[in-house]
Enzyme design. Sequence first.
Site, short mmCIF file in Angstrom:
data_model
loop_
_atom_site.label_atom_id
_atom_site.label_comp_id
_atom_site.label_asym_id
_atom_site.label_seq_id
_atom_site.Cartn_x
_atom_site.Cartn_y
_atom_site.Cartn_z
N ASP A 81 94.02 -17.32 101.53
CA ASP A 81 93.42 -18.39 102.32
C ASP A 81 91.91 -18.31 102.23
O ASP A 81 91.35 -17.24 101.99
CB ASP A 81 93.84 -18.27 103.80
CG ASP A 81 95.34 -18.42 103.98
OD1 ASP A 81 95.99 -19.03 103.11
OD2 ASP A 81 95.85 -17.89 104.99
N1 URA Z 1 99.00 -14.31 104.32
C1 URA Z 1 98.22 -15.22 104.93
O1 URA Z 1 98.55 -15.70 106.00
N2 URA Z 1 97.07 -15.56 104.34
C2 URA Z 1 96.63 -15.02 103.17
O2 URA Z 1 95.55 -15.36 102.68
C3 URA Z 1 97.45 -14.07 102.54
C4 URA Z 1 98.64 -13.72 103.14
#
Ligand code: URA
Length: 245
Positions: free
Chosen positions: A103
């Site tokens: 993310d």
């Molecule tokens: N899980 C998440 O919620 N976000 C990420 O970036 C990676 C794993």
Amino acid sequence: MQAYRILQSQGLGSRRDCRDLIRRQRVLFDSMLVTDPEQELACDNLELSVDGQAYRYRQYAYLALHKPAGYECSRQPRDHASVFSLLPETLLRRGVQCVGRLDQDTTGLLLFSDDGGFIHEHTSPKKQIGKTYRVTCKHPVTPDLIEQLQTGVQLHDEPAPISARFCRAVSEHQLELVIDEGKYHQVKRMLAAAGNRVESLHRSAVGGFVLPDDLAVGAWQWLEAEELSALKTHLENAPSPSPQP
Ligand code: URA
């Protein structure tokens, strides 16, 4: 491989640019001047020099980036900068892709490659390659939270509960979590399903490859044979999953 194709394969320019570079005597192949763009050369362990800048020939590119917060894993980002803006033009021309996604607000280890087989292998849920996250939680980490994450939590749109391969408290508000899959917002959704909330998320390892301490935020490095084989192993503190019935 023909000399100009070697340069092109390394992201050093278009077919025309690469032919030009050679004709203009700007390239050394293993310290030797080659002026015929079509000359056949062996690629193994080839050292290139273009205008004095050294490159090692690599059939495929494998790299690790220390992803900062505020970057999207997309070539056409919507709201933030792109992680690809942190890579040099040569790698972009080679067409490297993110191996899985993080993310925009997640930091830590992000892999890239232009080897389709490698990307598939490291993103396929069947391969069970552990991804280790350091999670900072809004509410205190309790034994019940750890228990839920280890036994499995039900996420919307998932047919069955999802469990962490490994989970331990690191401090009052931090835990370390290893998951095998990489579903959309998986860690955030797992924590929410267990009644807590992710305040910040950092990926510290993929398989047995730990983000190097000396890789600065925003910097990248090549992955050599040793690091590539570490990716396939498990971290010692992260037990293997139990065999599926
Ligand atoms: N899980 C998440 O919620 N976000 C990420 O970036 C990676 C794993």
